[in-house]
Design an enzyme around this catalytic site. Sequence first.
Site, mmCIF file in Angstrom:
data_model
loop_
_atom_site.group_PDB
_atom_site.id
_atom_site.type_symbol
_atom_site.label_atom_id
_atom_site.label_comp_id
_atom_site.label_asym_id
_atom_site.label_seq_id
_atom_site.Cartn_x
_atom_site.Cartn_y
_atom_site.Cartn_z
ATOM 1 N N SER A 14 65.922 88.030 54.703
ATOM 2 C CA SER A 14 65.931 86.571 54.159
ATOM 3 C C SER A 14 64.451 86.577 53.406
ATOM 4 C CB SER A 14 66.093 85.773 55.104
ATOM 5 O OG SER A 14 65.119 85.649 56.205
ATOM 6 N N ILE A 17 59.551 91.841 52.656
ATOM 7 C CA ILE A 17 59.862 93.253 52.410
ATOM 8 C C ILE A 17 61.196 93.453 52.397
ATOM 9 C CG2 ILE A 17 59.719 95.677 53.009
ATOM 10 C CD1 ILE A 17 56.572 94.918 54.146
ATOM 11 N N ASP A 63 69.974 87.446 65.841
ATOM 12 C CA ASP A 63 68.771 87.944 66.508
ATOM 13 C C ASP A 63 68.694 89.494 66.683
ATOM 14 O OD1 ASP A 63 66.406 88.446 68.089
ATOM 15 O OD2 ASP A 63 66.723 86.766 69.298
ATOM 16 N N VAL A 64 67.844 90.316 66.176
ATOM 17 C CA VAL A 64 68.120 91.851 66.303
ATOM 18 C C VAL A 64 67.692 92.083 67.844
ATOM 19 C CG1 VAL A 64 67.602 92.340 63.878
ATOM 20 C CG2 VAL A 64 65.869 92.245 65.541
ATOM 21 N N ASN A 90 64.408 96.835 59.399
ATOM 22 C CA ASN A 90 63.082 96.194 58.872
ATOM 23 C C ASN A 90 62.600 95.033 59.511
ATOM 24 O OD1 ASN A 90 61.327 95.376 56.408
ATOM 25 N ND2 ASN A 90 62.605 93.666 56.750
ATOM 26 N N SER A 143 54.823 101.445 60.162
ATOM 27 C CA SER A 143 53.504 100.723 59.567
ATOM 28 C C SER A 143 52.462 101.856 59.617
ATOM 29 C CB SER A 143 52.929 99.502 60.378
ATOM 30 O OG SER A 143 51.987 99.253 60.041
ATOM 31 N N SER A 145 50.127 100.846 60.849
ATOM 32 C CA SER A 145 49.806 100.482 62.266
ATOM 33 C C SER A 145 50.200 101.408 63.332
ATOM 34 C CB SER A 145 50.183 99.195 62.605
ATOM 35 O OG SER A 145 49.608 98.429 61.644
ATOM 36 N N TYR A 156 51.802 94.687 69.098
ATOM 37 C CA TYR A 156 52.559 95.138 67.940
ATOM 38 C C TYR A 156 52.426 96.751 67.501
ATOM 39 C CZ TYR A 156 53.394 95.079 62.605
ATOM 40 O OH TYR A 156 53.938 95.485 61.392
ATOM 41 N N LYS A 160 55.481 99.937 66.354
ATOM 42 C CA LYS A 160 55.276 100.565 65.267
ATOM 43 C C LYS A 160 55.060 102.096 65.419
ATOM 44 C CE LYS A 160 56.469 97.375 62.929
ATOM 45 N NZ LYS A 160 57.610 97.242 62.164
ATOM 46 N N ASN A 194 51.393 87.997 57.182
ATOM 47 C CA ASN A 194 50.053 88.095 57.445
ATOM 48 C C ASN A 194 49.375 86.810 56.892
ATOM 49 O OD1 ASN A 194 50.518 88.921 54.854
ATOM 50 N ND2 ASN A 194 50.434 91.157 55.621
#
Length: 253
Positions: A14, A17, A63-64, A90, A143, A145, A156, A160, A194
């Site tokens: 929505s 990315i 909700d994934v 994603n 990422s 990250s 987080y 990733k 971010n």
Amino acid sequence: MLLEGKRVLVTGASAGIGRAVAIGCARHGADVAINYGRDTAGAESAVAEIKALGRKGVAVQGDVADPETARSFIAVAVDALGGVDVLVSNAGICPFHAFLDMPVETFERTMRVNLHGAYFMVQAAANQMVRQGQGGAIIAMSSISALVGGEYQTHYTPTKAGLLSLMQSTAIALGKHGIRCNALLPGTILTEINKDDLADQTKRTYMESRIPLGRLGQPEDMVGPTVFLASDLAQYVTGAALLVDGGAFVNLQ
Ligand SMILES: NC(=O)C1=CN([C@@H]2O[C@H](COP(=O)(O)OP(=O)(O)OC[C@H]3O[C@@H](n4cnc5c(N)ncnc54)[C@H](O)[C@@H]3O)[C@@H](O)[C@H]2O)C=CC1
Ligand SMILES: C[C@H](O)[C@@H]1OC(=O)[C@H](O)[C@@H]1O
């Protein structure tokens, strides 16, 4: 039209990315189904843009983190588009927080959305691709990250790294079915995730200074690499990780 005739599913599309990638895939000829969390207006406007490009588009709320979301997303997408050729996993969150007092709920929610959610989606899409018998492509939005740490991202960055590892293992598990699995590793891309963190001008200037190409990324920067990995141009690419970071990772000094 690199994705002509392909049915592409994108989670968390929505905004940010995911939205850019979903519309970008339609621009390259794909019909597109999007999953979204809460932003119905954003999802509907993304679908409107996909349809304005002459492609099929459908949005499915869910909700994934809930395994049932993956099953229903795939079922609705198959109904609307006729099958699944590409999944872009994603959807993700990054609620910045210090390590020493990380709330258990923040840690667990980040794990469930980013890693568990992707696992369920990849598994459900792969099962559909196997049933179809024509192979497919799965792309996880990992990422930079996955490779480096972040002081306020201790909950987080492991998700990733987990996504990168998931793509490596599923590349092996699904190769026999002609299903390719790859990870995209964005650097810092300007989105809602971010916005607050980069409102600190000192941090933003520092982040920009680390990027050889001289700017932070935009969601549109993720479209070309996604389309490539989704397309038959990448027919012999699986288990790979593609950094899309303006050169930030290699810039030690
Ligand atoms: N923006 C960046 O600098 C980077 C982002 N990424 C990753 O890219 C992905 C997309 O992030 P952005 O577009 O930047 O952020 P964003 O906040 O703009 O978009 C996140 C999307 O995920 C959806 N989402 C969040 N939780 C969800 C849930 N439980 N179920 C379904 N959908 C959910 C949101 O509705 C939204 O559409 C994330 O996985 C993020 O970790 C990776 C590296 C860098
Ligand atoms: C949300 C962060 O700005 C972003 O997320 C990532 O995965 C990148 O490494 C950035 O830290």
